[in-house]
Design a protein around this motif. Structure first.
Motif, PDB file in Angstrom:
ATOM      1  N   ILE B 133       0.836  -1.200   0.000  1.00 47.71           N
ATOM      2  CA  ILE B 133       0.000   0.000   0.000  1.00 47.71           C
ATOM      3  C   ILE B 133       0.870   1.249   0.000  1.00 47.71           C
ATOM      4  CG2 ILE B 133      -1.658   1.320   1.348  1.00 47.71           C
ATOM      5  CD1 ILE B 133      -2.823  -1.367   2.251  1.00 47.71           C
ATOM      6  N   SER B 134       1.959   1.255   0.801  1.00 48.10           N
ATOM      7  CA  SER B 134       2.746   2.483   0.833  1.00 48.10           C
ATOM      8  C   SER B 134       3.451   2.707  -0.497  1.00 48.10           C
ATOM      9  CB  SER B 134       3.715   2.502   2.015  1.00 48.10           C
ATOM     10  OG  SER B 134       4.370   1.277   2.122  1.00 48.10           O
ATOM     11  N   TYR B 227     -13.739   7.359  -9.079  1.00 50.13           N
ATOM     12  CA  TYR B 227     -14.273   7.615  -7.738  1.00 50.13           C
ATOM     13  C   TYR B 227     -13.180   8.067  -6.772  1.00 50.13           C
ATOM     14  CZ  TYR B 227     -12.586   3.148  -5.797  1.00 50.13           C
ATOM     15  OH  TYR B 227     -11.805   2.118  -5.344  1.00 50.13           O
ATOM     16  N   VAL B 228     -11.943   7.648  -7.036  1.00 50.36           N
ATOM     17  CA  VAL B 228     -10.844   8.076  -6.170  1.00 50.36           C
ATOM     18  C   VAL B 228     -10.582   9.560  -6.372  1.00 50.36           C
ATOM     19  CG1 VAL B 228      -8.389   7.819  -5.723  1.00 50.36           C
ATOM     20  CG2 VAL B 228      -9.780   5.803  -6.111  1.00 50.36           C
ATOM     21  N   GLU B 229     -10.613   9.987  -7.639  1.00 49.55           N
ATOM     22  CA  GLU B 229     -10.416  11.413  -7.933  1.00 49.55           C
ATOM     23  C   GLU B 229     -11.507  12.228  -7.248  1.00 49.55           C
ATOM     24  OE1 GLU B 229     -10.204  12.004 -12.083  1.00 49.55           O
ATOM     25  OE2 GLU B 229      -9.502  14.070 -11.902  1.00 49.55           O
ATOM     26  N   VAL B 242      -7.583   5.762   0.721  1.00 43.50           N
ATOM     27  CA  VAL B 242      -7.095   4.397   0.516  1.00 43.50           C
ATOM     28  C   VAL B 242      -7.780   3.428   1.471  1.00 43.50           C
ATOM     29  CG1 VAL B 242      -5.088   2.906   0.813  1.00 43.50           C
ATOM     30  CG2 VAL B 242      -4.893   5.015  -0.503  1.00 43.50           C
ATOM     31  N   ILE B 243      -7.872   3.815   2.744  1.00 40.28           N
ATOM     32  CA  ILE B 243      -8.400   2.870   3.728  1.00 40.28           C
ATOM     33  C   ILE B 243      -9.910   2.684   3.572  1.00 40.28           C
ATOM     34  CG2 ILE B 243      -8.794   2.524   6.191  1.00 40.28           C
ATOM     35  CD1 ILE B 243      -6.033   3.859   6.612  1.00 40.28           C
ATOM     36  N   PRO B 248     -11.563  -1.555   0.328  1.00 38.66           N
ATOM     37  CA  PRO B 248     -12.718  -2.457   0.168  1.00 38.66           C
ATOM     38  C   PRO B 248     -12.906  -2.908  -1.272  1.00 38.66           C
ATOM     39  CG  PRO B 248     -13.300  -0.595   1.541  1.00 38.66           C
ATOM     40  CD  PRO B 248     -11.943  -0.301   0.999  1.00 38.66           C
ATOM     41  N   ASN B 249     -12.557  -2.056  -2.217  1.00 38.44           N
ATOM     42  CA  ASN B 249     -12.711  -2.433  -3.624  1.00 38.44           C
ATOM     43  C   ASN B 249     -11.588  -3.328  -4.131  1.00 38.44           C
ATOM     44  OD1 ASN B 249     -15.135  -1.137  -4.718  1.00 38.44           O
ATOM     45  ND2 ASN B 249     -14.152   0.707  -3.935  1.00 38.44           N
ATOM     46  N   ALA B 250     -10.453  -3.279  -3.423  1.00 37.82           N
ATOM     47  CA  ALA B 250      -9.311  -4.064  -3.887  1.00 37.82           C
ATOM     48  C   ALA B 250      -9.213  -5.387  -3.134  1.00 37.82           C
ATOM     49  CB  ALA B 250      -8.021  -3.255  -3.718  1.00 37.82           C
TER      50      ALA B 250
END
Lengths: 297, 329
Positions: B133-134, B227-229, B242-243, B248-250
């Motif tokens: 993730i990082s 959706y992230v944008e 991210v959290i 949840p989507n990944a």
């Protein structure tokens, strides 16, 4: 699309460059310069090991089986650059000989895996229908057997002469290559230029080999490198377990095995062959990752 | 199926159950096909067990008698049938070398392997998630590139190099840990740690690298979505995005990556078990290969394949359950 009237409309498999190509050394140099640092390091080590595999035995300072040191597991010195092994043999000489087996077997088996895998993938993609279904089911089954386990079962059943090892390691990684090659080939099979070729009445073999195959060479080359890494690790592991290359022949994994008792002394005899395998596999991995076409995905 | 509009949640649950049942059926079918492959390969053995047991000096009549006694003269499909029904009933046959039931030998070793795998999982999964993730959040940055080269190299390291270097540092130079992993009957926590520290470390190196790379890919795939944008434009912090939104989507691909790597822990532990003399299932299988103990070999191979398929199935089901589009379909 009236392919019959426009036979030359099909794009050439490999797009021809607009300008005249530069000479090979110049192109290779430019290509190398464009690689990121990790790719350059990888390329350097890959070339290094290729050269060693080709001429290594000529560079060896001592004969491969000669007992040249009175002490065992002696550290690196001027007479024995990488020390001596558990019988007092020169580690450097043995390493130079062993590299040939590791690189040769790895490259041969990877070539076998890719040829068989890609060949079957082309048959499946062009044949479609039950041929595709049957092949893909079978490959899915074999791929769900962990590769080391599959290789161990085959070694137990057939034994481990050099040719058998090459065959076993190659066959173990056929399904992985098949999966990737089939995905590529099925995509290409739906392209217009393949439809055109089919409408022209070309035979299936021509379509597979002259229309589809040239367009998947780049990703396949990357996959070849990956299979090579897997296979070198697999064969070294087998040799390390005493199930791979059998004495008097020795690959790098065998060298680690025979010197395992030197671990308590931290002898270079055990560390150097292990490091040699690592530099080989890691550098191939770094080189593949740095290949330009990867960045586009 | 009577899916009236009034009973929608019910219908949704039915679709979900049907999908899961389908996956279970497919995994089961694959397992049977795998057993067929394993049996076929190990049955192609040139000399057979009867010949091996009696040695060179045996007369053909003796060999034939033993073959008959061992049931080796029956046609292959009959032997396959009795082998697979025996396996399903928990009877894996008689070990040719140890002269005791295969099931008994395995029962002794399997808990050891599971313990090693569980401990490695406990250490590896959190670390891999953090690294993956990082580096995804720093995509293209210096940290990401450094981690990329590091994990790329770790994937290609032979396990015996990692294990050897660990032994050199911790047992030979520092003298902190024993170089052989034997757990005494009544172990204290300290002994427990000493026993498992190096095997777990060696296994972690390879497994973490794979998991971290696949986690990074899964997270980055989500980070490119609109959706992230949107969430970022709304003013949420990247960590929160991210959290709360991306992970949840990944979950599907990440769990898949975990399952793939963890399946490696049982069969892939061969080298680590050998170096540290750890009494696990993988080293048992190596012994079976050396002594050509086919019933034991077949049973071990089937356990490894079954675990692999089970983990893949779990990952599949998790992905289905975690996908809201499937939940409300």
């Amino acid at each position: 699309m009236s392919g019959a009237s426009l036979p030359t409309a099909a794009p050439a498999p490999v797009p021809a460059p607009a300008t005249k190509r530069a000479a090979f050394p110049a192109r290779a140099l430019r290509w190398t310069r464009r690689l990121p640092l990790s790719g350059k390091v990888g390329l350097a080590f890959v070339l290094f090991w290729l050269v060693i595999a080709l001429i290594g035995p000529l560079l060896a300072p001592y004969p491969i089986g000669a007992f040249v040191d009175e002490n065992v597991f002696s550290p690196a010195s001027r007479t024995f650059l990488l020390g001596s092994d558990y019988l007092g043999r020169d580690v450097l000489s043995r390493l130079l000989h062993a590299a040939r087996y590791t690189v040769g077997l790895g490259a041969g088996a990877a070539l076998l895996a890719c040829t068989v895998g890609t060949g079957l993938a082309l048959v499946a993609a062009v044949g479609r229908g039950w041929v595709d279904e049957l092949l893909s089911r079978f490959m899915d089954t074999v791929i769900s057997i962990p590769s080391k386990i599959l290789a161990l079962v085959m070694v137990a059943a057939f034994g481990s002469s050099l040719w058998l090892l090459l065959l076993i390691a190659g066959l173990t990684y056929v399904p992985g290559n098949y999966r990737i090659a089939r995905a590529l080939a099925v995509n290409l099979n739906q392209m217009d230029f393949v439809s055109v070729a089919r409408a022209r009445g070309e035979r299936r073999a021509y379509i597979a080999l002259s229309e589809i195959l040239p367009n998947m060479l780049h990703p396949l080359l990357a996959d070849f490198g990956l299979r090579f890494v897997f296979i070198v690790l697999l064969l070294s592991a087998l040799s390390f377990l005493g199930l791979g290359v059998q004495p008097p022949q020795a690959d790098l994994g065998s060298l680690v095995r025979e010197n395992i008792s030197g671990i308590a002394e931290g002898a270079p005899a055990i560390l150097m062959p292990a490091l040699a395998i690592a530099t080989l596999t890691v550098s191939v991995n770094l080189l593949i990752d740095a290949l330009p076409h990867r960045g586009r995905n | 199926m009577s899916a009236s509009p009034a009973s929608r949640p019910h219908a949704a649950r039915n679709t979900l159950l049907r999908m899961i049942a389908g996956r279970i059926g497919a995994a089961f079918l694959t397992l049977i096909l795998v057993s067929l492959v394993v049996f076929t390969i190990s049955d192609l053995l040139p000399g057979d067990a009867a010949q091996e047991a009696l040695g060179q000096s045996a007369t053909p009549a003796q060999v034939a008698a033993l073959r008959h006694e061992m049931g080796l003269d029956r046609p292959a499909y009959v032997r396959f049938g009795s082998w697979i029904t025996g396996l399903a009933g928990g009877d894996a046959g008689q070990s040719l070398v140890a002269n005791m039931p295969v099931g008994e030998i395995i029962r002794e070793r399997l808990p050891n392997s599971l313990l090693l795998a569980a401990l490695t999982t406990l250490v590896a999964v959190p670390l891999a998630l953090t690294i993956g993730i990082s580096s995804a959040m720093n995509r293209g940055g210096r940290l990401d590139r450094a981690l990329n080269v590091a994990t790329l190299s770790m994937v290609a390291l032979p396990e015996f190099l990692v294990a050897t270097i660990a032994v050199l540092i911790f047992s030979v130079k520092l003298r902190w840990l024993p170089s052989i992993s034997m757990l005494p009957e009544q172990a204290t926590w300290g002994q427990f740690f000493e026993t498992f520290a190096m095997p777990v470390f060696s296994l972690c190196v390879v497994v973490i690298a794979q998991m971290a790379r696949m986690t990074r890919a899964a997270v980055i795939d989500q980070l490119d979505r609109p959706y992230v944008e949107m969430a970022l434009l709304k003013g949420l912090s990247p960590a929160r995005v991210v959290i709360r939104h991306v992970l949840p989507n990944a979950v599907g691909p990440i769990v898949n990556a975990m399952a793939l790597s963890l399946s490696y822990l049982l069969g892939g532990a061969i080298i680590v078990e050998t170096i540290f003399n750890y009494p696990g299932l993988a080293s048992l299988m190596v012994n079976a290969v050396t002594s050509r103990d086919m019933p034991l070999l077949q049973a071990c191979a089937m356990i490894f394949c079954a675990v692999y398929l089970l983990l893949m199935l779990l990952a599949d089901v998790t992905a289905i359950v975690a996908n809201p589009r499937l939940r409300s379909a």
